[in-house]
Design a protein around this motif. Structure first.
Motif, PDB file in Angstrom:
ATOM      1  N   GLY A 226       0.799  -1.217   0.000  1.00 39.58           N
ATOM      2  CA  GLY A 226       0.000   0.000   0.000  1.00 39.58           C
ATOM      3  C   GLY A 226       0.832   1.266   0.000  1.00 39.58           C
ATOM      4  O   GLY A 226       2.071   1.231   0.105  1.00 39.58           O
ATOM      5  N   PRO A 227       0.182   2.425  -0.091  1.00 41.02           N
ATOM      6  CA  PRO A 227       0.889   3.689  -0.335  1.00 41.02           C
ATOM      7  C   PRO A 227       1.864   4.109   0.762  1.00 41.02           C
ATOM      8  O   PRO A 227       2.826   4.830   0.486  1.00 41.02           O
ATOM      9  N   ARG A 228       1.659   3.674   2.002  1.00 44.80           N
ATOM     10  CA  ARG A 228       2.557   4.079   3.098  1.00 44.80           C
ATOM     11  C   ARG A 228       3.382   2.911   3.628  1.00 44.80           C
ATOM     12  O   ARG A 228       4.001   3.016   4.695  1.00 44.80           O
ATOM     13  N   MET A 229       3.422   1.812   2.888  1.00 41.53           N
ATOM     14  CA  MET A 229       4.135   0.622   3.361  1.00 41.53           C
ATOM     15  C   MET A 229       5.588   0.930   3.718  1.00 41.53           C
ATOM     16  O   MET A 229       6.058   0.600   4.816  1.00 41.53           O
ATOM     17  N   HIS A 230       6.327   1.532   2.797  1.00 40.20           N
ATOM     18  CA  HIS A 230       7.746   1.778   3.058  1.00 40.20           C
ATOM     19  C   HIS A 230       7.931   2.736   4.237  1.00 40.20           C
ATOM     20  O   HIS A 230       8.849   2.551   5.052  1.00 40.20           O
ATOM     21  N   GLU A 231       7.078   3.710   4.343  1.00 46.04           N
ATOM     22  CA  GLU A 231       7.145   4.654   5.458  1.00 46.04           C
ATOM     23  C   GLU A 231       6.959   3.937   6.788  1.00 46.04           C
ATOM     24  O   GLU A 231       7.717   4.155   7.746  1.00 46.04           O
ATOM     25  N   PHE A 232       5.969   3.069   6.860  1.00 47.61           N
ATOM     26  CA  PHE A 232       5.697   2.347   8.109  1.00 47.61           C
ATOM     27  C   PHE A 232       6.847   1.397   8.463  1.00 47.61           C
ATOM     28  O   PHE A 232       7.252   1.306   9.628  1.00 47.61           O
ATOM     29  N   ILE A 233       7.355   0.662   7.471  1.00 46.37           N
ATOM     30  CA  ILE A 233       8.437  -0.288   7.758  1.00 46.37           C
ATOM     31  C   ILE A 233       9.707   0.448   8.158  1.00 46.37           C
ATOM     32  O   ILE A 233      10.435   0.016   9.065  1.00 46.37           O
ATOM     33  N   HIS A 234       9.987   1.573   7.506  1.00 46.23           N
ATOM     34  CA  HIS A 234      11.158   2.371   7.894  1.00 46.23           C
ATOM     35  C   HIS A 234      11.016   2.862   9.336  1.00 46.23           C
ATOM     36  O   HIS A 234      11.992   2.844  10.107  1.00 46.23           O
ATOM     37  N   GLU A 235       9.820   3.283   9.705  1.00 42.22           N
ATOM     38  CA  GLU A 235       9.604   3.724  11.085  1.00 42.22           C
ATOM     39  C   GLU A 235       9.848   2.580  12.063  1.00 42.22           C
ATOM     40  O   GLU A 235      10.489   2.770  13.110  1.00 42.22           O
ATOM     41  N   MET A 236       9.368   1.372  11.725  1.00 36.31           N
ATOM     42  CA  MET A 236       9.639   0.209  12.569  1.00 36.31           C
ATOM     43  C   MET A 236      11.140  -0.030  12.700  1.00 36.31           C
ATOM     44  O   MET A 236      11.651  -0.333  13.784  1.00 36.31           O
ATOM     45  N   ASN A 237      11.838   0.108  11.606  1.00 36.18           N
ATOM     46  CA  ASN A 237      13.294  -0.058  11.634  1.00 36.18           C
ATOM     47  C   ASN A 237      13.930   0.943  12.599  1.00 36.18           C
ATOM     48  O   ASN A 237      14.771   0.572  13.431  1.00 36.18           O
ATOM     49  N   GLN A 238      13.523   2.200  12.498  1.00 37.52           N
ATOM     50  CA  GLN A 238      14.134   3.239  13.302  1.00 37.52           C
ATOM     51  C   GLN A 238      13.745   3.157  14.772  1.00 37.52           C
ATOM     52  O   GLN A 238      14.537   3.517  15.653  1.00 37.52           O
ATOM     53  N   LYS A 239      12.537   2.656  15.047  1.00 35.02           N
ATOM     54  CA  LYS A 239      12.076   2.581  16.433  1.00 35.02           C
ATOM     55  C   LYS A 239      12.531   1.298  17.132  1.00 35.02           C
ATOM     56  O   LYS A 239      12.704   1.293  18.352  1.00 35.02           O
ATOM     57  N   VAL A 240      12.711   0.222  16.366  1.00 34.46           N
ATOM     58  CA  VAL A 240      12.985  -1.071  17.005  1.00 34.46           C
ATOM     59  C   VAL A 240      14.188  -1.797  16.400  1.00 34.46           C
ATOM     60  O   VAL A 240      15.141  -2.126  17.103  1.00 34.46           O
ATOM     61  N   LEU A 241      14.154  -2.056  15.094  1.00 32.17           N
ATOM     62  CA  LEU A 241      15.115  -2.985  14.505  1.00 32.17           C
ATOM     63  C   LEU A 241      16.554  -2.498  14.620  1.00 32.17           C
ATOM     64  O   LEU A 241      17.443  -3.239  15.049  1.00 32.17           O
ATOM     65  N   THR A 242      16.810  -1.255  14.224  1.00 29.39           N
ATOM     66  CA  THR A 242      18.173  -0.744  14.294  1.00 29.39           C
ATOM     67  C   THR A 242      18.621  -0.446  15.715  1.00 29.39           C
ATOM     68  O   THR A 242      19.689  -0.900  16.135  1.00 29.39           O
ATOM     69  N   PRO A 243      17.854   0.299  16.521  1.00 28.13           N
ATOM     70  CA  PRO A 243      18.335   0.599  17.871  1.00 28.13           C
ATOM     71  C   PRO A 243      18.557  -0.631  18.743  1.00 28.13           C
ATOM     72  O   PRO A 243      19.438  -0.636  19.602  1.00 28.13           O
ATOM     73  N   PHE A 244      17.770  -1.683  18.496  1.00 28.55           N
ATOM     74  CA  PHE A 244      17.905  -2.890  19.316  1.00 28.55           C
ATOM     75  C   PHE A 244      18.654  -4.007  18.583  1.00 28.55           C
ATOM     76  O   PHE A 244      18.717  -5.131  19.064  1.00 28.55           O
ATOM     77  N   ASP A 245      19.215  -3.676  17.419  1.00 30.06           N
ATOM     78  CA  ASP A 245      20.055  -4.600  16.646  1.00 30.06           C
ATOM     79  C   ASP A 245      19.373  -5.954  16.455  1.00 30.06           C
ATOM     80  O   ASP A 245      19.895  -7.004  16.816  1.00 30.06           O
ATOM     81  N   MET A 246      18.174  -5.924  15.841  1.00 27.33           N
ATOM     82  CA  MET A 246      17.393  -7.132  15.638  1.00 27.33           C
ATOM     83  C   MET A 246      17.303  -7.467  14.159  1.00 27.33           C
ATOM     84  O   MET A 246      17.006  -6.612  13.321  1.00 27.33           O
ATOM     85  N   MET A 247      17.560  -8.722  13.834  1.00 26.84           N
ATOM     86  CA  MET A 247      17.438  -9.210  12.466  1.00 26.84           C
ATOM     87  C   MET A 247      15.964  -9.243  12.069  1.00 26.84           C
ATOM     88  O   MET A 247      15.079  -9.458  12.890  1.00 26.84           O
TER      89      MET A 247
END
Length: 558
Positions: A226-247
């Motif tokens: 959908g139209p905001r898919m990349h925006e939402f996934i990037h936000e998840m990355n910035q809030k959780v995946l990258t700061p907590f170093d999760m695959m």
């Protein structure tokens, strides 16, 4: 700098309900997984992906979550999960949880509150719409499990959207409170030691709020990306995946090789890998009204093209997730191979092709012993998708007969991968001392872990060798990829190169001998791995023969 451990890893998927039952209630559990950690370490894998173990009514075998913070009592307790993580880590095995962020169970407290009124704090946690003037559904979107993607709710006097079963309402990711609630739950499990996430249908979280009709009424939903898919996934990355170093590895039903880099290019900071569906559709009649139940012979030329395109398109801008089997896919030896005369050979041939590629291989439980589809009568299957699709295509649309539907079920039903794991030839295959929640494949006395490990032709031992090669040889992680014989109907062959080292990966995906020497002359070299016990017959490939061959000038060990 993130630790990209998954690039060196082989990941093993566990379907907990069917893996090992430790308490005798007929349902696999966390204690059973812990009991089998030495087996998984012996196999050589590096991480375990667990299909959902959260509290759930089990309408869709745990992919309908009612409480993300609680382990379902059928699997154990939160303390059991912490203990499993701790014991796995002692063996250098990482734990990946399966996270469903597109939808919840209709028993989730959020939905129970949301359906009460349009004013309560959870009212817009889900996607509610009024019907058309005549009272019918807001549009003609179809559920993946058959019928409309909309269900009327009497208490709220509106329709809610569900891409899957009506008991799986879709979350409204436009609501920032929903997104934050998802991130909080992910952080909770990270704090308990979880190393990464498999993200269920993550590319479906953004919806087109214009709700346009599909060309074909109530066809299986195709409203992905959908139209905001990349925006939402990037936000998840910035809030959780990258700061907590999760695959992270995301399920991406509509992503193709040409656009997958938008999800996995490290510069974009979204996901580490995605699962493509493209290569798993080579035995599907494209555009047929019966969708996944309309089958044809597998087109291996197409398989080569698709898998090679993913290798090419992600080179230098993303990482591949490699798989043939999972909880949603049937057993590969029954689907595309020969599960009778050449079960060992076809199981290992497909494994060779997969593990020789660049990316992270995923092994689904039982794949490493060559498990097959069970071929039950229709009444013995229990999957909600199968039942819903039978009702839709056979009973309502009448575009398939019951016999035609069953023939397709025997090839591609999700239940084919969900029969309990047979550990030996004792009662219930050593899976449980009680009555299993789902019957075992009737061939378990012959195809089980103990029998395979003792067999001269052992699929398990072949997987051990493949996994060891991936750990020891940099060429499989870093080498370039080039497809050979692209138009050959049954030989899958490609070249891997790193510096002066060259490997050929070759498999005959048929039960007929294939000429080899004239098509692919082998220079002086050595066989690194072969699924036939005797030496390579260079003039031809025997049925389902596969090998990895190092040719050319020898160099220092890399």
């Amino acid at each position: 700098m993130r630790n990209e451990w998954w690039k060196d890893a082989v990941i093993y998927q566990i379907y907990p309900k069917s893996f090992k039952d430790a308490n005798g209630d007929g349902i696999g559990d966390l204690a059973g997984i812990q009991e089998k950690l030495p087996y998984l370490k012996e196999l050589g894998v590096d991480a375990l992906w667990l299909s959902p173990v959260y509290l759930s009514p089990q309408v869709d075998n745990g992919y309908d979550i009612s409480d993300y913070y609680q382990i379902d009592p059928m699997f154990g307790t939160n303390e059991d999960m912490v203990q499993l993580i701790r014991e796995a880590h002692k063996l250098d095995l990482k734990i990946i949880m399966d996270f469903v962020a597109n939808h919840t169970s209709d028993q989730c407290q959020w939905f129970q509150e949301s359906r009460k009124s349009k004013e309560n704090p959870y009212s817009d946690f889900y996607i509610w719409q009024d019907g058309k003037a005549d009272g019918s559904e807001p549009n003609n979107w179809g559920s993946s499990f058959g019928g409309s993607a909309w269900t009327w709710d009497d208490s709220r006097q509106q329709y809610y959207l569900h891409y899957y079963a009506k008991e799986q309402p879709d979350l409204n990711w436009e609501n920032p409170r929903v997104r934050q609630a998802i991130y909080d739950m992910m952080i909770y499990w990270k704090n308990l030691g979880v190393d990464g996430w498999r993200l269920d249908v993550i590319t479906s979280i953004s919806k087109d709020w214009d709700f346009p009709d599909n060309p074909r009424p109530f066809a299986k939903n195709n409203q992905h990306n959908g139209p905001r898919m990349h925006e939402f996934i990037h936000e998840m990355n910035q809030k959780v995946l990258t700061p907590f170093d999760m695959m992270s590895v995301g399920e991406a039903p509509a992503s193709g090789a040409e656009d997958a880099h938008l999800l996995v290019d490290p510069k974009r900071q979204e996901l580490d890998m995605v699962f493509t569906f493209q290569h798993m559709h080579i035995d599907r009649k494209k555009g047929d009204v019966n969708d996944r139940w309309a089958l044809q012979a597998p087109d291996f030329i197409q398989l080569k093209q698709i898998m090679s395109q993913w290798q090419k398109e992600l080179e230098g801008r993303g990482w591949n997730a490699l798989y043939f089997e999972n909880h949603d896919r049937a057993r590969i030896v029954s689907r595309w191979g020969d599960d009778d005369s050449y079960r060992y050979e076809s199981a290992t041939a497909f494994a060779t092709i997969l593990h020789g590629m660049k990316g992270t291989p995923f092994v689904y439980q039982g794949e490493e012993i060559g498990m097959t589809n069970p071929k039950f009568p229709l009444a013995d299957y229990i999957d909600v998708e199968l039942k819903g699709n039978f009702q839709h295509y056979v009973e309502q649309q009448q575009t398939l007969t019951a016999e035609e539907f069953l023939a397709a079920v025997h090839k591609v039903s999700r239940d084919n991968a969900r029969t309990p794991m047979p550990w030996n030839d004792s009662a219930n295959g050593g899976f449980s001392t009680g009555t299993p929640w789902f019957q075992l494949n009737p061939n378990y006395p012959d195809i089980n872990v103990l029998a395979d490990q003792k067999a001269q032709k052992s699929v398990f031992h072949y997987y051990q060798k493949l996994i060891r090669l991936r750990h020891e040889e940099a060429i499989l992680k870093e080498g370039s990829y080039r497809l050979l014989l692209p138009e050959h109907p049954t030989i899958f062959a490609y070249e891997r190169r790193l510096k002066r080292k060259k490997w050929l990966v070759v498999a005959n995906l048929s039960d007929s001998p294939q000429e080899l020497q004239a098509l692919l002359p082998l220079t002086a070299g050595e066989i690194r791995l072969s699924n036939y016990q005797d030496s390579l017959a260079q003039s031809r490939l025997r049925p389902y023969e596969s090998f990895i061959y190092e040719s050319g000038t020898k160099t220092e060990k890399l």
